[in-house]
Write a protein that holds these residues in place. Structure first.
Motif, PDB file in Angstrom:
ATOM      1  N   LYS A 181       0.834  -1.206   0.000  1.00 34.04           N
ATOM      2  CA  LYS A 181       0.000   0.000   0.000  1.00 34.04           C
ATOM      3  C   LYS A 181       0.867   1.253   0.000  1.00 34.04           C
ATOM      4  O   LYS A 181       0.670   2.167  -0.806  1.00 34.04           O
ATOM      5  CB  LYS A 181      -0.927  -0.012   1.213  1.00 34.04           C
ATOM      6  CG  LYS A 181      -1.807   1.231   1.306  1.00 34.04           C
ATOM      7  CD  LYS A 181      -2.752   1.149   2.504  1.00 34.04           C
ATOM      8  CE  LYS A 181      -3.640   2.385   2.580  1.00 34.04           C
ATOM      9  NZ  LYS A 181      -4.586   2.313   3.741  1.00 34.04           N
ATOM     10  N   THR A 182       1.843   1.293   0.899  1.00 32.26           N
ATOM     11  CA  THR A 182       2.747   2.449   0.967  1.00 32.26           C
ATOM     12  C   THR A 182       3.556   2.591  -0.310  1.00 32.26           C
ATOM     13  O   THR A 182       3.738   3.697  -0.837  1.00 32.26           O
ATOM     14  CB  THR A 182       3.692   2.301   2.172  1.00 32.26           C
ATOM     15  OG1 THR A 182       2.918   2.192   3.365  1.00 32.26           O
ATOM     16  CG2 THR A 182       4.617   3.507   2.290  1.00 32.26           C
ATOM     17  N   LEU A 183       4.035   1.460  -0.846  1.00 31.19           N
ATOM     18  CA  LEU A 183       4.877   1.499  -2.036  1.00 31.19           C
ATOM     19  C   LEU A 183       4.104   1.992  -3.252  1.00 31.19           C
ATOM     20  O   LEU A 183       4.633   2.749  -4.071  1.00 31.19           O
ATOM     21  CB  LEU A 183       5.452   0.107  -2.300  1.00 31.19           C
ATOM     22  CG  LEU A 183       6.425  -0.422  -1.242  1.00 31.19           C
ATOM     23  CD1 LEU A 183       6.771  -1.880  -1.517  1.00 31.19           C
ATOM     24  CD2 LEU A 183       7.693   0.431  -1.208  1.00 31.19           C
ATOM     25  N   ILE A 184       2.842   1.575  -3.382  1.00 28.25           N
ATOM     26  CA  ILE A 184       2.025   2.009  -4.521  1.00 28.25           C
ATOM     27  C   ILE A 184       1.824   3.512  -4.494  1.00 28.25           C
ATOM     28  O   ILE A 184       1.987   4.206  -5.507  1.00 28.25           O
ATOM     29  CB  ILE A 184       0.673   1.265  -4.532  1.00 28.25           C
ATOM     30  CG1 ILE A 184       0.862  -0.191  -4.959  1.00 28.25           C
ATOM     31  CG2 ILE A 184      -0.326   1.954  -5.475  1.00 28.25           C
ATOM     32  CD1 ILE A 184      -0.394  -1.032  -4.876  1.00 28.25           C
ATOM     33  N   PHE A 185       1.466   4.036  -3.339  1.00 30.93           N
ATOM     34  CA  PHE A 185       1.173   5.471  -3.248  1.00 30.93           C
ATOM     35  C   PHE A 185       2.436   6.322  -3.361  1.00 30.93           C
ATOM     36  O   PHE A 185       2.348   7.508  -3.693  1.00 30.93           O
ATOM     37  CB  PHE A 185       0.431   5.769  -1.945  1.00 30.93           C
ATOM     38  CG  PHE A 185      -1.040   5.441  -1.993  1.00 30.93           C
ATOM     39  CD1 PHE A 185      -1.972   6.391  -2.383  1.00 30.93           C
ATOM     40  CD2 PHE A 185      -1.487   4.170  -1.701  1.00 30.93           C
ATOM     41  CE1 PHE A 185      -3.320   6.092  -2.457  1.00 30.93           C
ATOM     42  CE2 PHE A 185      -2.837   3.847  -1.771  1.00 30.93           C
ATOM     43  CZ  PHE A 185      -3.755   4.810  -2.152  1.00 30.93           C
ATOM     44  N   ASN A 186       3.605   5.749  -3.099  1.00 31.42           N
ATOM     45  CA  ASN A 186       4.859   6.504  -3.202  1.00 31.42           C
ATOM     46  C   ASN A 186       5.560   6.308  -4.550  1.00 31.42           C
ATOM     47  O   ASN A 186       6.608   6.911  -4.790  1.00 31.42           O
ATOM     48  CB  ASN A 186       5.813   6.097  -2.083  1.00 31.42           C
ATOM     49  CG  ASN A 186       5.323   6.558  -0.721  1.00 31.42           C
ATOM     50  OD1 ASN A 186       4.534   7.502  -0.617  1.00 31.42           O
ATOM     51  ND2 ASN A 186       5.772   5.894   0.341  1.00 31.42           N
ATOM     52  N   SER A 187       5.007   5.489  -5.423  1.00 32.24           N
ATOM     53  CA  SER A 187       5.668   5.189  -6.691  1.00 32.24           C
ATOM     54  C   SER A 187       5.216   6.148  -7.787  1.00 32.24           C
ATOM     55  O   SER A 187       4.247   6.900  -7.632  1.00 32.24           O
ATOM     56  CB  SER A 187       5.361   3.747  -7.100  1.00 32.24           C
ATOM     57  OG  SER A 187       3.977   3.625  -7.404  1.00 32.24           O
ATOM     58  N   ASP A 188       5.930   6.100  -8.912  1.00 30.83           N
ATOM     59  CA  ASP A 188       5.527   6.859 -10.102  1.00 30.83           C
ATOM     60  C   ASP A 188       4.572   6.062 -10.976  1.00 30.83           C
ATOM     61  O   ASP A 188       3.638   6.611 -11.563  1.00 30.83           O
ATOM     62  CB  ASP A 188       6.767   7.237 -10.932  1.00 30.83           C
ATOM     63  CG  ASP A 188       7.685   8.192 -10.191  1.00 30.83           C
ATOM     64  OD1 ASP A 188       7.186   8.945  -9.335  1.00 30.83           O
ATOM     65  OD2 ASP A 188       8.895   8.174 -10.471  1.00 30.83           O
ATOM     66  N   TYR A 189       4.818   4.751 -11.064  1.00 29.16           N
ATOM     67  CA  TYR A 189       4.013   3.870 -11.910  1.00 29.16           C
ATOM     68  C   TYR A 189       3.783   2.556 -11.176  1.00 29.16           C
ATOM     69  O   TYR A 189       4.479   2.228 -10.216  1.00 29.16           O
ATOM     70  CB  TYR A 189       4.725   3.570 -13.248  1.00 29.16           C
ATOM     71  CG  TYR A 189       5.148   4.781 -14.038  1.00 29.16           C
ATOM     72  CD1 TYR A 189       4.268   5.376 -14.944  1.00 29.16           C
ATOM     73  CD2 TYR A 189       6.423   5.327 -13.900  1.00 29.16           C
ATOM     74  CE1 TYR A 189       4.659   6.484 -15.683  1.00 29.16           C
ATOM     75  CE2 TYR A 189       6.812   6.435 -14.637  1.00 29.16           C
ATOM     76  CZ  TYR A 189       5.920   7.011 -15.513  1.00 29.16           C
ATOM     77  OH  TYR A 189       6.298   8.106 -16.247  1.00 29.16           O
ATOM     78  N   VAL A 190       2.810   1.792 -11.702  1.00 28.39           N
ATOM     79  CA  VAL A 190       2.570   0.437 -11.196  1.00 28.39           C
ATOM     80  C   VAL A 190       2.480  -0.491 -12.413  1.00 28.39           C
ATOM     81  O   VAL A 190       1.600  -0.312 -13.263  1.00 28.39           O
ATOM     82  CB  VAL A 190       1.277   0.336 -10.370  1.00 28.39           C
ATOM     83  CG1 VAL A 190       1.069  -1.099  -9.890  1.00 28.39           C
ATOM     84  CG2 VAL A 190       1.313   1.293  -9.181  1.00 28.39           C
ATOM     85  N   ALA A 191       3.411  -1.453 -12.499  1.00 33.22           N
ATOM     86  CA  ALA A 191       3.388  -2.421 -13.590  1.00 33.22           C
ATOM     87  C   ALA A 191       2.655  -3.681 -13.134  1.00 33.22           C
ATOM     88  O   ALA A 191       2.770  -4.087 -11.975  1.00 33.22           O
ATOM     89  CB  ALA A 191       4.805  -2.773 -14.029  1.00 33.22           C
ATOM     90  N   VAL A 192       1.900  -4.294 -14.050  1.00 29.69           N
ATOM     91  CA  VAL A 192       1.167  -5.522 -13.724  1.00 29.69           C
ATOM     92  C   VAL A 192       1.365  -6.543 -14.835  1.00 29.69           C
ATOM     93  O   VAL A 192       1.468  -6.197 -16.017  1.00 29.69           O
ATOM     94  CB  VAL A 192      -0.345  -5.262 -13.522  1.00 29.69           C
ATOM     95  CG1 VAL A 192      -0.580  -4.323 -12.349  1.00 29.69           C
ATOM     96  CG2 VAL A 192      -1.002  -4.705 -14.774  1.00 29.69           C
ATOM     97  N   SER A 193       1.438  -7.804 -14.443  1.00 31.22           N
ATOM     98  CA  SER A 193       1.425  -8.917 -15.402  1.00 31.22           C
ATOM     99  C   SER A 193       0.795 -10.107 -14.696  1.00 31.22           C
ATOM    100  O   SER A 193       0.689 -10.120 -13.471  1.00 31.22           O
ATOM    101  CB  SER A 193       2.844  -9.258 -15.886  1.00 31.22           C
ATOM    102  OG  SER A 193       3.602  -9.819 -14.838  1.00 31.22           O
TER     103      SER A 193
END
Length: 617
Positions: free
Chosen positions: A42-54
């Motif tokens: 949760k913290t990492l998502i909100f502090n990131s620039d992008y979110v990659a998914v596969s």
């Protein structure tokens, strides 16, 4: 013999270590550590620039023609993606929040093992899904741990399923006592409200009188007569209601009792519902009960949502989501975690962007980087792109311990690398201009939400991707003809030579590609020639050479509308020829004035390099 066995084991161990040393540390998440991983990501998502998914699925298509092809309009491509998303299950979902600082990619990869099961014993989710054996074999070769998935995989419910589940498990669901007032009361409403009010008032009095030092038997009889039950240690009264209108009437009536808390119990059957009214001893006790109910409700909802909590976090963060084949991937995400897929692509896109407003597709970005050399795998594509960069891109994974290395889920990191390389090349595009009113970067503004379906090439479980070597050509579907009924082992080259020597209609440029082993598609670049060819095939006109013989042996030709009907049919056969034969006997539905824009579309982007060439298999 023992020495040879020990040596063999040592060599195998060394090979495994060398294999692992080439992989990245990726956090593997199962039921056991899901709560811990959820708080971390949760913290990492909100502090990131992008979110990659596969993701890894149990399959994608049952036969070659069922995947998205260059001959497919967006309407048909959506039908194929929809069918695949509904049939096949997601077993592994990799999520990687990442940022780019200078030339360094800072990634935080998580690989979630999923398996839907009826954890709460409420009849959801459905147990049934299809598997593609070749796909599962490929996953097994890559080291996929099916035991971990089946026994410890994280379950989930979609948003639509959650809403239904909450009704079924309503005993932990508190109701806002300040709910909106019901409409103007009828005589029947007034009678119902007064009857329930009298019952609640009598019950409260009995409960309060029972605190006095009267005979225990008398107190018990009073509670039985009043219908009093227990919710924990507190008195409780159950009220049967037959409709949402009666629920509102009861809630409105309960506003006059400051010391009660209403709850909705599970549905009994049909329209019958139960409201529980809990009596508290004081304002402090009421606040305590409401806090307990909120905590219990949140815990229950978390157990219902399961992995979907991660999907909701990505959605809430409003971060740009990076995928390699976003059309197929997000069709699966929508089907499994949001709601049943809409009937049309237009509805799907509109609904999807409400949940994920910023989607970046590396397939789309690759088309903007022409000319490129052909590369057979994702790693080769990344290497080729890196050669065009003035500075190398280093990757750092700060969260994981060096010992936590696992091959599963590593594609999401390759996807991050590919995206960063494309970003570095495309961000200098002179067409990109920053908007003063947009918080997004010029790069995201220019390339976001371009996830129009492109033809699949290879399996998502492999690293194969396409690097475009030539531009596509726009062609009307009226210029396409499907040939079926030719002899086994026919090749595109052989069919093209036979057609070329058979009639003047093939004197101009045309293209032939195999769709599967039973069907070929012919593209006429001269308008009107496809119609002429269909008339020739249907009239019995004498043709020259081998084609005449093939027609006598059962060669047939159908137009694009027949292919469209075949793709819309409920039953898809393994061979396209069988589907086209069945669709040939169907009557075309009259075109309505309200026909969707997908159905009106009659142009495709043809790139002969993207078609399956069975000669090369």
């Amino acid at each position: 013999m023992q020495y040879k066995s020990s040596l063999s084991n040592a060599l195998q161990t060394a090979d495994r270590r060398r294999l692992v040393s080439r992989q990245w540390p990726i956090k593997q998440v199962t039921k056991a550590n899901f709560a811990e991983a959820l708080a971390e990501i949760k913290t990492l998502i909100f502090n990131s620039d992008y979110v990659a998914v596969s993701m890894q699925r149990t399959g994608r298509y049952s036969s070659p023609w069922q995947k998205i092809l260059p001959v497919d309009t967006e309407e048909i491509a959506y039908l194929k993606a929809k069918r695949s998303a509904e049939r096949y299950q997601i077993l592994q979902f990799a999520v990687c929040p990442f940022s780019v600082k200078d030339s360094k990619l800072i990634a935080h990869p998580f690989n979630f093992h999923l398996f839907p099961r009826d954890e709460l014993k409420i009849g959801m989710p459905s147990y049934g899904f299809s598997c593609q054996s070749s796909h599962l074999t490929s996953m097994a070769r890559e080291g996929f741990d099916f035991n971990t998935c089946f026994y410890n995989g994280i379950s989930y419910l979609s948003r639509a399923q959650e809403s239904a589940a909450i009704v079924r498990m309503g005993n932990l669901r508190s109701i806002d006592n300040g709910a909106q007032s019901s409409p103007v009361h009828s005589v029947a409403d007034s009678v119902f409200s007064e009857r329930i009010k009298s019952r609640v008032k009598n019950w409260r009095n009995v409960c309060k009188d029972s605190n006095r030092t009267d005979d225990a038997l008398i107190n018990s009889l009073r509670k039985v007569i009043a219908g009093s039950e227990k919710y924990g240690s507190r008195p409780c009264l159950s009220i049967d209601v037959c409709s949402e209108r009666q629920v509102l009437l009861v809630l409105e009536m309960l506003k006059g009792f400051a010391d009660v808390v209403p709850l909705r119990a599970p549905v009994k059957g049909g329209d019958m519902q139960v409201l529980r009214v809990i009596l508290t001893s004081s304002e402090e006790d009421k606040n305590l009960l409401e806090d307990e109910l909120r905590n219990m409700e949140e815990e229950q909802n978390r157990s219902i949502r399961g992995f979907r909590e991660v999907i909701d976090l990505i959605s809430t963060s409003q971060k740009p989501v990076v995928a390699h084949n976003s059309f197929n991937d997000f069709a699966s995400i929508y089907s499994k975690f949001l709601a049943p897929l809409p009937l049309t692509m237009n509805e799907f896109c509109s609904s999807l962007l409400l949940v994920f407003p910023l989607i970046l597709d590396t397939n789309h970005l690759l088309t903007k980087c022409k000319p490129f050399e052909t590369s057979s795998n994702l790693s080769g594509s990344i290497s080729y792109l890196k050669k065009r960069l003035s500075a190398p891109i280093d990757m750092e994974i700060p969260d994981q311990e060096s010992g936590n290395v696992n091959v599963q889920g590593h594609y999401v990191l390759k996807l991050c690398q590919l995206f960063v390389a494309l970003h570095s090349i495309l961000k200098i595009n002179p067409e990109v201009h920053e908007s003063d009113n947009s918080p997004l970067s010029p790069f995201v503004q220019h390339h976001v939400n371009n996830f129009v379906p492109v033809s699949d090439y290879g399996d998502s479980s492999a690293e194969d991707i396409r690097i475009w070597t030539s531009s596509s050509r726009r062609v009307s579907t009226d210029n396409l003809v499907f040939l079926l009924g030719f002899e086994a082992g026919a090749t595109a080259g052989k069919v093209k030579r036979i057609l070329h020597d058979s009639d003047d209609v093939f004197s101009k440029e045309f293209d032939v590609r195999m769709v599967d082993r039973t069907c070929a598609v012919v593209v006429f670049w001269t308008p009107g020639f496809a119609e002429q060819f269909l008339k020739i095939m249907g009239s019995g006109k004498l043709l020259l050479g081998k084609l005449r013989e093939m027609i006598s042996e059962g060669l047939r030709a159908v137009d694009y509308d027949t292919y469209r009907r075949a793709c819309k049919s409920v039953q898809w056969e393994t061979d396209l020829a069988e589907c086209l034969d069945e669709a040939s006997g169907e009557k075309e539905t009259p075109i309505s004035a309200a026909k969707s824009w997908q159905e009106q579309q009659s142009v495709i982007s043809w790139n002969s390099d993207e078609m399956i060439n069975l000669d090369d298999l």
